[in-house]
Design a protein around this motif. Structure first.
Motif, PDB file in Angstrom:
ATOM      1  N   ARG A   7       0.857  -1.176   0.000  1.00 34.22           N
ATOM      2  CA  ARG A   7       0.000   0.000   0.000  1.00 34.22           C
ATOM      3  C   ARG A   7       0.893   1.225   0.000  1.00 34.22           C
ATOM      4  NH1 ARG A   7      -4.937  -1.293  -1.802  1.00 34.22           N
ATOM      5  NH2 ARG A   7      -5.650  -3.221  -0.812  1.00 34.22           N
ATOM      6  N   GLY A   8       0.707   2.088  -0.977  1.00 34.15           N
ATOM      7  CA  GLY A   8       1.614   3.210  -1.144  1.00 34.15           C
ATOM      8  C   GLY A   8       1.542   4.248  -0.051  1.00 34.15           C
ATOM      9  N   GLU A  11       2.070   8.059   1.484  1.00 31.91           N
ATOM     10  CA  GLU A  11       1.627   9.335   0.919  1.00 31.91           C
ATOM     11  C   GLU A  11       2.695   9.968   0.025  1.00 31.91           C
ATOM     12  OE1 GLU A  11      -0.365  13.592   2.363  1.00 31.91           O
ATOM     13  OE2 GLU A  11       0.316  12.122   3.841  1.00 31.91           O
ATOM     14  N   CYS A  15       3.001   7.949  -3.291  1.00 31.61           N
ATOM     15  CA  CYS A  15       1.799   8.123  -4.115  1.00 31.61           C
ATOM     16  C   CYS A  15       1.734   9.519  -4.714  1.00 31.61           C
ATOM     17  CB  CYS A  15       0.553   7.840  -3.285  1.00 31.61           C
ATOM     18  SG  CYS A  15       0.345   6.089  -2.864  1.00 31.61           S
ATOM     19  N   LYS A  16       2.180  10.505  -3.974  1.00 32.65           N
ATOM     20  CA  LYS A  16       2.183  11.875  -4.481  1.00 32.65           C
ATOM     21  C   LYS A  16       3.111  11.985  -5.689  1.00 32.65           C
ATOM     22  CE  LYS A  16       2.653  16.670  -2.935  1.00 32.65           C
ATOM     23  NZ  LYS A  16       2.990  17.550  -1.780  1.00 32.65           N
ATOM     24  N   VAL A  35      -1.056   9.380  -7.646  1.00 28.31           N
ATOM     25  CA  VAL A  35      -2.170   8.498  -7.313  1.00 28.31           C
ATOM     26  C   VAL A  35      -2.566   8.725  -5.852  1.00 28.31           C
ATOM     27  CG1 VAL A  35      -1.522   6.761  -8.998  1.00 28.31           C
ATOM     28  CG2 VAL A  35      -0.600   6.606  -6.673  1.00 28.31           C
ATOM     29  N   LYS A  36      -3.711   8.168  -5.452  1.00 27.75           N
ATOM     30  CA  LYS A  36      -4.202   8.357  -4.095  1.00 27.75           C
ATOM     31  C   LYS A  36      -3.380   7.548  -3.085  1.00 27.75           C
ATOM     32  CE  LYS A  36      -8.998   9.246  -5.441  1.00 27.75           C
ATOM     33  NZ  LYS A  36     -10.415   8.791  -5.289  1.00 27.75           N
ATOM     34  N   LYS A  37      -3.333   8.045  -1.865  1.00 28.73           N
ATOM     35  CA  LYS A  37      -2.646   7.342  -0.785  1.00 28.73           C
ATOM     36  C   LYS A  37      -3.235   5.941  -0.623  1.00 28.73           C
ATOM     37  CE  LYS A  37      -1.711   7.710   4.183  1.00 28.73           C
ATOM     38  NZ  LYS A  37      -1.962   8.505   5.415  1.00 28.73           N
ATOM     39  N   THR A  54      -2.792   3.472  -2.548  1.00 26.74           N
ATOM     40  CA  THR A  54      -2.953   2.773  -3.826  1.00 26.74           C
ATOM     41  C   THR A  54      -2.023   1.559  -3.855  1.00 26.74           C
ATOM     42  OG1 THR A  54      -3.603   4.753  -5.052  1.00 26.74           O
ATOM     43  CG2 THR A  54      -2.616   2.978  -6.324  1.00 26.74           C
ATOM     44  N   LEU A  79       0.743  -0.691  -5.029  1.00 27.11           N
ATOM     45  CA  LEU A  79       1.953  -0.475  -5.828  1.00 27.11           C
ATOM     46  C   LEU A  79       2.817  -1.729  -5.809  1.00 27.11           C
ATOM     47  CD1 LEU A  79       3.072   2.994  -4.367  1.00 27.11           C
ATOM     48  CD2 LEU A  79       1.577   2.628  -6.337  1.00 27.11           C
ATOM     49  N   TYR A 105       8.926   1.813  -7.462  1.00 29.02           N
ATOM     50  CA  TYR A 105       7.492   1.652  -7.229  1.00 29.02           C
ATOM     51  C   TYR A 105       6.741   1.884  -8.539  1.00 29.02           C
ATOM     52  CZ  TYR A 105       8.786   2.281  -2.303  1.00 29.02           C
ATOM     53  OH  TYR A 105       9.349   2.154  -1.064  1.00 29.02           O
ATOM     54  N   PRO A 127       2.522   1.599 -10.012  1.00 27.81           N
ATOM     55  CA  PRO A 127       1.125   1.272  -9.711  1.00 27.81           C
ATOM     56  C   PRO A 127       0.723  -0.062 -10.338  1.00 27.81           C
ATOM     57  CG  PRO A 127       1.323   3.568 -10.373  1.00 27.81           C
ATOM     58  CD  PRO A 127       2.650   2.922 -10.649  1.00 27.81           C
TER      59      PRO A 127
END
Length: 225
Positions: free
Chosen positions: A93-94, A96, A99-100, A104-106, A108, A110, A134, A136
Motif C-alpha cells: 500500500r503506497g 503518501e 503516491c504523491k 495516485v491516491k494514498k 494505492t 503499488l 514503485y 502502480p
C-alpha cells in the motif's frame, strides 16, 4: 596519471610523500598537493590519513543523468557486464510521499521492487547501486510475472506499451541508513549519492518512482545540457 593508465602503477600501490614528490619534480609542496587533490577527485587516488596516498580504481561513470536508458543498457554501452539481484518484488500500500510522486491516491496498490546491481569488471564485483522502485499495479499488472534479473524494467515496460519518454531526477549526497549500507557493502561513515527519479509516459502520466543509492567514493555522474 600516465603511470596509472599504462599499468606501471597499479591499484593499491603507495605513492611517495608530498616532500619526496616535490623534490623529484622540483616543484613546491602546494603544487604537489593540488595535483594529488585533482587526481583524487577524478578517482585515481585515495588518501588515507596516517597511511599515505594510494592508487585506486577510477570511479564508475553513470550516464543516466544524460539520457533515458535502462541501467543494464547504460552499462553494456560502456562494455560492462551487469549482475542484477532482485531482493524482493511485492505489492504494498503506497505511502503518501510515494503516491504523491506517482500522482495516485494514498494507499494505492503499488509494486515495490528492490534490486542490487554489480558490475563484473569494476571494483572487484562490489555493489554499485541499490534501488527501490514503485509502479502502480493498475498501470502494469503483469509486473509480478517478470524476471528482472535478466530483463530491464524500462525494456519490459516498453514491451507492454508503456514507454518512458521523460524522467525527472534529483541527486543529493546523504549518509545512508543501515539497510543501504549493508546492501552496498560500505562502511558506516561512507556517504552515498541518492538519486530520486520519476518516469513519465508520453501522455504525462507518471508510471515509475525510484530511489537509488550509489557509493559516493566510487561513483560519478555525467550531466549534459
Amino acid at each position: 596519471m600516465e603511470q596509472i593508465q599504462e599499468g606501471t602503477m597499479k591499484e593499491g600501490d603507495r605513492l611517495e610523500t608530498e616532500e619526496e614528490l616535490s623534490r623529484r619534480f622540483e616543484v613546491s609542496r602546494p603544487t604537489v598537493r593540488q595535483a594529488l587533490r585533482s587526481l583524487e577527485q577524478r578517482g585515481y587516488l585515495k588518501r588515507i590519513k596516517g597511511s599515505g596516498t594510494f592508487v585506486t580504481e577510477p570511479k564508475l561513470l553513470h550516464t543516466s543523468t544524460s539520457f533515458i536508458a535502462s541501467y543494464q543498457r547504460e552499462a553494456e554501452q560502456q562494455g560492462h557486464t551487469v549482475i542484477t539481484q532482485v531482493l524482493s518484488l511485492e505489492i504494498v500500500r503506497g505511502e503518501e510521499k510515494i503516491c504523491k510522486k506517482l500522482g495516485v491516491k494514498k494507499n494505492t496498490s503499488l509494486y515495490r521492487m528492490v534490486r542490487v546491481r554489480r558490475i563484473k569488471e569494476c571494483h572487484h564485483g562490489a555493489p554499485v547501486v541499490y534501488t527501490v522502485v514503485y509502479i502502480p499495479v493498475c498501470s502494469f499488472p503483469q509486473m509480478g510475472d517478470q524476471d528482472f534479473t535478466k530483463t530491464s524494467l524500462y525494456d519490459t515496460l516498453e514491451k507492454y506499451g508503456l514507454r518512458v519518454c521523460h524522467v525527472s531526477k534529483l541527486l543529493e549526497v546523504v549518509p545512508g541508513d543501515e539497510t543501504v549500507k549493508e546492501a552496498l557493502e560500505i562502511g558506516a561513515w561512507e556517504p552515498v549519492i541518492k538519486v530520486s527519479s520519476v518516469g513519465y509516459l508520453q501522455n504525462g502520466e507518471a508510471v515509475e518512482y525510484a530511489e537509488s543509492w550509489y557509493p559516493a567514493q566510487s561513483s560519478q555522474f555525467l550531466v549534459e545540457l
